[in-house]
Design a protein around this motif. Structure first.
Motif, PDB file in Angstrom:
ATOM      1  N   ARG A   1     -25.603   6.264   4.876  1.00  0.00           N
ATOM      2  CA  ARG A   1     -25.719   5.161   3.901  1.00  0.00           C
ATOM      3  C   ARG A   1     -24.364   5.005   3.225  1.00  0.00           C
ATOM      4  O   ARG A   1     -23.884   5.929   2.564  1.00  0.00           O
ATOM      5  N   ILE A   2     -23.738   3.861   3.411  1.00  0.00           N
ATOM      6  CA  ILE A   2     -22.388   3.650   2.883  1.00  0.00           C
ATOM      7  C   ILE A   2     -22.485   3.164   1.430  1.00  0.00           C
ATOM      8  O   ILE A   2     -23.139   2.161   1.147  1.00  0.00           O
ATOM      9  N   ILE A   3     -21.815   3.893   0.528  1.00  0.00           N
ATOM     10  CA  ILE A   3     -21.751   3.462  -0.874  1.00  0.00           C
ATOM     11  C   ILE A   3     -20.407   2.748  -1.057  1.00  0.00           C
ATOM     12  O   ILE A   3     -19.353   3.382  -1.064  1.00  0.00           O
ATOM     13  N   SER A   4     -20.459   1.436  -1.192  1.00  0.00           N
ATOM     14  CA  SER A   4     -19.217   0.652  -1.214  1.00  0.00           C
ATOM     15  C   SER A   4     -19.278  -0.472  -2.237  1.00  0.00           C
ATOM     16  O   SER A   4     -20.349  -0.988  -2.543  1.00  0.00           O
ATOM     17  N   LEU A   5     -18.124  -0.815  -2.731  1.00  0.00           N
ATOM     18  CA  LEU A   5     -17.976  -2.011  -3.581  1.00  0.00           C
ATOM     19  C   LEU A   5     -16.963  -2.958  -2.928  1.00  0.00           C
ATOM     20  O   LEU A   5     -16.253  -3.690  -3.604  1.00  0.00           O
ATOM     21  N   ASN A   6     -16.883  -2.884  -1.601  1.00  0.00           N
ATOM     22  CA  ASN A   6     -15.947  -3.716  -0.827  1.00  0.00           C
ATOM     23  C   ASN A   6     -14.478  -3.458  -1.201  1.00  0.00           C
ATOM     24  O   ASN A   6     -13.662  -4.381  -1.243  1.00  0.00           O
ATOM     25  N   GLU A   7     -14.192  -2.188  -1.480  1.00  0.00           N
ATOM     26  CA  GLU A   7     -12.833  -1.771  -1.836  1.00  0.00           C
ATOM     27  C   GLU A   7     -11.890  -1.883  -0.631  1.00  0.00           C
ATOM     28  O   GLU A   7     -12.333  -2.023   0.501  1.00  0.00           O
ATOM     29  N   GLY A   8     -10.604  -1.760  -0.913  1.00  0.00           N
ATOM     30  CA  GLY A   8      -9.588  -1.849   0.151  1.00  0.00           C
ATOM     31  C   GLY A   8      -9.216  -3.300   0.417  1.00  0.00           C
ATOM     32  O   GLY A   8      -9.529  -4.196  -0.376  1.00  0.00           O
ATOM     33  N   ASN A   9      -8.502  -3.497   1.547  1.00  0.00           N
ATOM     34  CA  ASN A   9      -8.081  -4.854   1.923  1.00  0.00           C
ATOM     35  C   ASN A   9      -7.242  -5.485   0.805  1.00  0.00           C
ATOM     36  O   ASN A   9      -7.337  -6.684   0.546  1.00  0.00           O
TER      37      ASN A   9
ATOM     38  N   LYS B   1     -20.383  10.595   1.018  1.00  0.00           N
ATOM     39  CA  LYS B   1     -20.665  11.924   1.577  1.00  0.00           C
ATOM     40  C   LYS B   1     -21.526  12.757   0.631  1.00  0.00           C
ATOM     41  O   LYS B   1     -22.391  13.510   1.076  1.00  0.00           O
ATOM     42  N   ALA B   2     -21.284  12.621  -0.689  1.00  0.00           N
ATOM     43  CA  ALA B   2     -22.098  13.377  -1.656  1.00  0.00           C
ATOM     44  C   ALA B   2     -23.565  12.958  -1.523  1.00  0.00           C
ATOM     45  O   ALA B   2     -24.470  13.807  -1.492  1.00  0.00           O
ATOM     46  N   VAL B   3     -23.804  11.661  -1.402  1.00  0.00           N
ATOM     47  CA  VAL B   3     -25.177  11.157  -1.269  1.00  0.00           C
ATOM     48  C   VAL B   3     -25.773  11.613   0.062  1.00  0.00           C
ATOM     49  O   VAL B   3     -26.917  12.055   0.128  1.00  0.00           O
ATOM     50  N   GLU B   4     -24.970  11.572   1.108  1.00  0.00           N
ATOM     51  CA  GLU B   4     -25.451  12.006   2.425  1.00  0.00           C
ATOM     52  C   GLU B   4     -25.874  13.472   2.390  1.00  0.00           C
ATOM     53  O   GLU B   4     -26.839  13.875   3.039  1.00  0.00           O
ATOM     54  N   GLU B   5     -25.148  14.256   1.581  1.00  0.00           N
ATOM     55  CA  GLU B   5     -25.468  15.690   1.484  1.00  0.00           C
ATOM     56  C   GLU B   5     -26.580  15.963   0.474  1.00  0.00           C
ATOM     57  O   GLU B   5     -26.905  17.118   0.204  1.00  0.00           O
ATOM     58  N   GLY B   6     -27.129  14.902  -0.125  1.00  0.00           N
ATOM     59  CA  GLY B   6     -28.267  15.062  -1.033  1.00  0.00           C
ATOM     60  C   GLY B   6     -27.902  15.326  -2.482  1.00  0.00           C
ATOM     61  O   GLY B   6     -28.758  15.688  -3.293  1.00  0.00           O
TER      62      GLY B   6
END
Ligand code: F0G
Length: 359
Positions: free
Chosen positions: A25-33, A76-81
């Motif tokens: 599950r990707i946690i993103s705010l459309n950063e980068g670019n 990754k923190a969320v993926e690891e629970g």
């Protein structure tokens, strides 16, 4: 019909070069670019034949490059629970941690040095709803406390000692190469905790190994004079600078940063607060680009080294502008005290006179 895909952040864009799987599950705010803006007026002003580009990281969702590392670290923190993250910060990491925790629906704890973070960063961190723990000590003290507390409480550290942070941040180097079509000759950036210089070097190296680019830049790491452990060659106990973002004496990525400097044939240098603020103002007034004080250290360094010929004419240079000027309105306003607006009568005549006086 447009075939352009809606941009959804740097993990999606560079997924094959990042440690995520199809089910993450990707946690993103459309950063980068973020934009690479070529300076037009400053090279002319200094009379040097150089191409200087700024990578304006202040245009990330929370206004700094920290969003790149945080999208990865929180994913990754969320993926690891994990249900909670923690960091020490001079302000930008705390804002990014707070925002990405809010997005993920987990808790963020941030340790900040009391009275030593810029107002905008404090405002953001409060609004995103992080638990703010102010300490009467500096960033380095906060960092050592965070490292200890993680052994005593179920929280994931999201400072750049978390390797996923550097993985996210290395994408800035990918973007630069993808944008220019080659790696620059020199890459100049401010150095505090030294995660970012390490991450850029990792990014350039990965692209060079994959033959996306044929060269890697010389890495130039610039510090504030009162907080320059890499120039001193040893840790500093009482760092001090107006550029509070880089008010750090015990950088965590010490070895990585030295490797970047040595392997790239680069160097470290330091600049006074006056030099840093002068570069910040120059960038605003000659190019229309408003970065925070720490960020301008990259330009202060580039201009000095171009001036001395250490960076030769004909070079292509990228300066990272790590954070947005709006983060630190107090320093900006006090710098422009002489140009403080005067109040006049609200009449056409008075406004006309005020304009004609200035022409
Ligand atoms: N520029 C800005 C605006 C920063 O906020 C930081 C670091 C740096 C440069 C230096 O980057 O630490 O990777 O060498 N800010 C951290 C923080 C320490 O807590 O926001 P670095």
């Amino acid at each position: 019909m447009s075939t352009q895909k809606h941009y959804t952040g740097l993990i999606e864009r560079y997924r094959d070069r990042l440690p995520v799987s199809a089910s993450t599950r990707i946690i993103s705010l459309n950063e980068g670019n973020t934009p690479m803006i070529q300076l037009q007026n400053i090279p002319r002003l200094i009379g040097k034949d150089v191409e200087i580009y700024v990578k304006f990281e202040g245009l990330n969702p929370t206004g700094s490059f920290k969003d790149r590392g945080m999208t990865m670290a929180v994913t990754k923190a969320v993926e690891e629970g994990s249900q909670a993250i923690i960091c020490a910060s001079t302000g930008n990491t705390s804002a990014a941690a707070a925002a990405y925790a809010a997005r993920a629906g987990i808790k963020a704890f941030v340790l900040i040095p009391e009275g030593k973070i810029a107002q905008g960063k404090l405002a953001q961190t409060l609004m995103y709803g992080a638990e703010i723990i102010q300490i009467n000590g500096n960033f380095d003290k906060g960092m050592s406390l965070v490292k200890e507390i993680a052994d005593h409480a179920p929280v994931t550290i999201v400072n750049s000692i978390n390797p996923f942070r550097l993985d996210g941040q290395k994408t800035a180097a990918f973007e630069i190469v993808d944008d220019l079509g080659f790696a620059p000759d020199y890459h100049c950036l401010p150095v505090g905790n030294a995660g970012n210089i390490s991450a850029y070097w990792k990014g350039y190296t990965e692209y060079a190994v994959s033959r996306v680019c044929s060269t890697r830049p010389v890495m130039c790491g610039y510090q504030a004079a009162g907080a320059a452990p890499f120039v001193a060659g040893h840790m500093i106990d009482e760092p001090e600078t107006i550029a509070t973002a880089i008010r750090i004496g015990h950088p965590q990525s010490w070895d990585f940063a030295w490797a970047a400097q040595k392997e790239s044939g680069g160097w470290f240098d330091k600049f006074t607060d006056e030099q840093i603020l002068a570069a910040q103002k120059m960038l605003s007034q000659y190019e229309g680009i408003f970065c925070e004080p720490a960020s301008a250290t990259s330009l202060a360094g580039a201009l000095q080294d171009i001036g001395s010929g250490k960076i030769p004419e004909g070079s292509k240079i990228v300066c990272t502008l790590t954070g947005n000027g709006l983060k630190d309105p107090d320093t900006a306003i006090s710098q422009c005290a002489a140009a403080h607006p005067v109040t006049i009568e609200a009449s056409l005549d008075a406004v006309k006179r005020a304009i004609l006086d200035c022409l």
